[in-house]
Design a protein around this motif. Structure first.
Motif, PDB file in Angstrom:
ATOM      1  N   ILE A   1      80.708 -98.724 -14.333  1.00 45.41           N
ATOM      2  CA  ILE A   1      80.292 -99.687 -12.976  1.00 45.41           C
ATOM      3  C   ILE A   1      80.843-100.964 -13.207  1.00 45.41           C
ATOM      4  O   ILE A   1      80.706-101.462 -14.339  1.00 45.41           O
ATOM      5  CB  ILE A   1      78.846 -99.475 -12.743  1.00 45.41           C
ATOM      6  N   THR A   2      81.547-101.574 -12.176  1.00 44.29           N
ATOM      7  CA  THR A   2      82.062-102.939 -12.508  1.00 44.29           C
ATOM      8  C   THR A   2      81.133-103.938 -12.082  1.00 44.29           C
ATOM      9  O   THR A   2      79.917-103.621 -11.318  1.00 44.29           O
ATOM     10  CB  THR A   2      83.284-103.292 -11.518  1.00 44.29           C
ATOM     11  N   TRP A   3      81.070-104.983 -12.496  1.00 38.85           N
ATOM     12  CA  TRP A   3      80.041-106.127 -12.184  1.00 38.85           C
ATOM     13  C   TRP A   3      80.132-106.480 -10.272  1.00 38.85           C
ATOM     14  O   TRP A   3      79.368-106.717  -9.790  1.00 38.85           O
ATOM     15  CB  TRP A   3      80.211-107.420 -12.919  1.00 38.85           C
ATOM     16  N   ALA A   4      81.286-106.304 -10.052  1.00 36.36           N
ATOM     17  CA  ALA A   4      81.405-106.341  -8.599  1.00 36.36           C
ATOM     18  C   ALA A   4      80.731-105.395  -7.789  1.00 36.36           C
ATOM     19  O   ALA A   4      79.828-105.708  -6.887  1.00 36.36           O
ATOM     20  CB  ALA A   4      82.867-106.032  -8.040  1.00 36.36           C
ATOM     21  N   GLU A   5      80.319-104.041  -8.326  1.00 36.87           N
ATOM     22  CA  GLU A   5      79.679-103.048  -7.605  1.00 36.87           C
ATOM     23  C   GLU A   5      78.136-103.532  -7.726  1.00 36.87           C
ATOM     24  O   GLU A   5      77.434-103.368  -6.772  1.00 36.87           O
ATOM     25  CB  GLU A   5      80.068-101.655  -8.183  1.00 36.87           C
ATOM     26  N   LEU A   6      77.859-103.947  -9.052  1.00 33.86           N
ATOM     27  CA  LEU A   6      76.349-104.353  -9.373  1.00 33.86           C
ATOM     28  C   LEU A   6      75.949-105.425  -8.455  1.00 33.86           C
ATOM     29  O   LEU A   6      74.879-105.525  -7.984  1.00 33.86           O
ATOM     30  CB  LEU A   6      76.291-104.542 -10.661  1.00 33.86           C
ATOM     31  N   ALA A   7      77.021-106.580  -8.328  1.00 30.26           N
ATOM     32  CA  ALA A   7      76.549-107.613  -7.588  1.00 30.26           C
ATOM     33  C   ALA A   7      76.498-107.412  -6.189  1.00 30.26           C
ATOM     34  O   ALA A   7      75.530-108.086  -5.553  1.00 30.26           O
ATOM     35  CB  ALA A   7      77.717-108.597  -8.005  1.00 30.26           C
ATOM     36  N   SER A   8      76.912-106.368  -5.659  1.00 33.77           N
ATOM     37  CA  SER A   8      76.623-106.010  -4.144  1.00 33.77           C
ATOM     38  C   SER A   8      75.735-105.017  -3.861  1.00 33.77           C
ATOM     39  O   SER A   8      75.763-104.463  -3.069  1.00 33.77           O
ATOM     40  CB  SER A   8      78.250-105.599  -3.822  1.00 33.77           C
ATOM     41  N   THR A   9      75.166-104.655  -5.062  1.00 30.93           N
ATOM     42  CA  THR A   9      73.899-103.392  -4.858  1.00 30.93           C
ATOM     43  C   THR A   9      72.833-103.842  -4.093  1.00 30.93           C
ATOM     44  O   THR A   9      72.576-105.086  -4.244  1.00 30.93           O
ATOM     45  CB  THR A   9      73.684-103.057  -6.359  1.00 30.93           C
ATOM     46  N   ASP A  10      72.334-103.227  -3.178  1.00 30.52           N
ATOM     47  CA  ASP A  10      71.021-103.170  -2.555  1.00 30.52           C
ATOM     48  C   ASP A  10      69.858-103.042  -3.408  1.00 30.52           C
ATOM     49  O   ASP A  10      69.506-101.977  -3.702  1.00 30.52           O
ATOM     50  CB  ASP A  10      70.656-102.659  -1.207  1.00 30.52           C
ATOM     51  N   TRP A  11      69.395-103.974  -4.111  1.00 31.04           N
ATOM     52  CA  TRP A  11      68.287-103.940  -5.482  1.00 31.04           C
ATOM     53  C   TRP A  11      67.071-103.565  -4.651  1.00 31.04           C
ATOM     54  O   TRP A  11      66.059-103.033  -5.397  1.00 31.04           O
ATOM     55  CB  TRP A  11      68.486-105.131  -6.290  1.00 31.04           C
ATOM     56  N   GLN A  12      66.836-103.837  -3.227  1.00 29.96           N
ATOM     57  CA  GLN A  12      65.563-103.343  -2.843  1.00 29.96           C
ATOM     58  C   GLN A  12      65.478-101.820  -2.287  1.00 29.96           C
ATOM     59  O   GLN A  12      64.339-101.329  -2.044  1.00 29.96           O
ATOM     60  CB  GLN A  12      65.404-104.221  -1.402  1.00 29.96           C
ATOM     61  N   GLU A  13      66.643-101.253  -2.521  1.00 24.32           N
ATOM     62  CA  GLU A  13      66.626 -99.744  -2.148  1.00 24.32           C
ATOM     63  C   GLU A  13      65.735 -99.057  -2.970  1.00 24.32           C
ATOM     64  O   GLU A  13      65.682 -99.367  -4.334  1.00 24.32           O
ATOM     65  CB  GLU A  13      68.013 -99.275  -2.317  1.00 24.32           C
ATOM     66  N   THR A  14      64.968 -98.144  -2.625  1.00 23.51           N
ATOM     67  CA  THR A  14      64.070 -97.335  -3.413  1.00 23.51           C
ATOM     68  C   THR A  14      64.243 -95.805  -3.466  1.00 23.51           C
ATOM     69  O   THR A  14      65.331 -95.323  -3.198  1.00 23.51           O
ATOM     70  CB  THR A  14      62.685 -97.330  -2.482  1.00 23.51           C
ATOM     71  N   ASP A  15      63.788 -95.389  -4.388  1.00 25.87           N
ATOM     72  CA  ASP A  15      63.681 -94.094  -4.735  1.00 25.87           C
ATOM     73  C   ASP A  15      63.470 -92.876  -3.596  1.00 25.87           C
ATOM     74  O   ASP A  15      62.787 -93.463  -2.680  1.00 25.87           O
ATOM     75  CB  ASP A  15      63.094 -93.562  -6.024  1.00 25.87           C
ATOM     76  N   SER A  16      63.485 -91.833  -3.792  1.00 24.81           N
ATOM     77  CA  SER A  16      63.006 -91.022  -2.671  1.00 24.81           C
ATOM     78  C   SER A  16      61.893 -90.913  -2.115  1.00 24.81           C
ATOM     79  O   SER A  16      61.307 -90.660  -0.659  1.00 24.81           O
ATOM     80  CB  SER A  16      63.504 -89.209  -2.790  1.00 24.81           C
ATOM     81  N   SER A  17      60.920 -91.284  -2.948  1.00 25.16           N
ATOM     82  CA  SER A  17      59.324 -91.542  -2.616  1.00 25.16           C
ATOM     83  C   SER A  17      59.021 -92.811  -1.893  1.00 25.16           C
ATOM     84  O   SER A  17      57.916 -93.213  -1.428  1.00 25.16           O
ATOM     85  CB  SER A  17      58.480 -91.222  -3.678  1.00 25.16           C
ATOM     86  N   GLY A  18      60.061 -93.824  -1.913  1.00 20.59           N
ATOM     87  CA  GLY A  18      59.818 -95.006  -1.363  1.00 20.59           C
ATOM     88  C   GLY A  18      58.808 -96.021  -2.297  1.00 20.59           C
ATOM     89  O   GLY A  18      58.315 -96.928  -1.762  1.00 20.59           O
ATOM     90  N   THR A  19      58.626 -95.511  -3.551  1.00 22.08           N
ATOM     91  CA  THR A  19      57.589 -96.311  -4.511  1.00 22.08           C
ATOM     92  C   THR A  19      58.275 -97.209  -5.415  1.00 22.08           C
ATOM     93  O   THR A  19      57.928 -98.309  -5.788  1.00 22.08           O
ATOM     94  CB  THR A  19      56.697 -95.415  -5.002  1.00 22.08           C
ATOM     95  N   ARG A  20      59.533 -96.989  -5.780  1.00 25.13           N
ATOM     96  CA  ARG A  20      60.235 -97.856  -6.817  1.00 25.13           C
ATOM     97  C   ARG A  20      61.421 -98.526  -6.315  1.00 25.13           C
ATOM     98  O   ARG A  20      62.417 -97.513  -5.722  1.00 25.13           O
ATOM     99  CB  ARG A  20      60.454 -96.894  -7.986  1.00 25.13           C
ATOM    100  N   SER A  21      61.495 -99.462  -6.266  1.00 23.48           N
ATOM    101  CA  SER A  21      62.808-100.133  -5.992  1.00 23.48           C
ATOM    102  C   SER A  21      63.777-100.262  -7.390  1.00 23.48           C
ATOM    103  O   SER A  21      63.336-100.186  -8.455  1.00 23.48           O
ATOM    104  CB  SER A  21      62.756-101.627  -5.383  1.00 23.48           C
TER     105      SER A  21
END
Length: 140
Positions: free
Chosen positions: A83-103
């Protein structure tokens, strides 16, 4: 983690990747929720992985190719990806797992054991550009 450096001048087809630092030196944890979030490894958490099963980069540095081969290469590894830093830098870090409990931020953000990795990648990207810094991983 590799950085792509130009031999003389701008980045082009003659630019080569160089290994910058071994992840082992920066990451002292093995939290499976983070590995699931980032690479899809043991993804019982239901994350949408950022970089799952992309394989080993054909343009990897000689040093990284040698290290990968020492682990047995494709037959003896799994989850090989990058994975590139460009991809990591544009990641939605607030996205959660399927249960919605862990971002993503909670399991693999700057305040986790992945923080030092992100810090080094961020610094390298300031020098070489976000598309020219990538993290290559595999599991044995």
């Amino acid at each position: 983690m590799p950085a792509r450096c130009p031999p003389l001048g701008p980045y082009d087809e003659d630019s080569v990747w160089h290994a910058a630092i071994d992840l082992f030196l920066l990451n002292n944890g093995n939290a499976y929720d983070a590995l699931a979030c980032l690479f899809g490894i043991r993804n019982h958490f239901g994350f949408r992985p950022l970089a799952e099963s992309r394989g080993f980069s054909s343009d990897a540095s000689e040093g990284l190719q040698t290290e990968y081969a020492a682990y047995g290469g494709s037959p003896d590894t799994h989850g090989t990806t990058w994975i590139t830093w460009a991809e990591l830098a544009s990641t939605d870090w607030q996205e959660t797992d399927s249960s919605g409990t862990r971002s993503r931020e909670a399991v693999a953000g700057d305040e986790t054991h992945w923080g030092p990795v992100w810090s080094v990648m961020r610094t390298l990207s300031e020098l070489h550009g976000a598309e020219h810094v990538r993290l290559v991983t595999w599991f044995h």
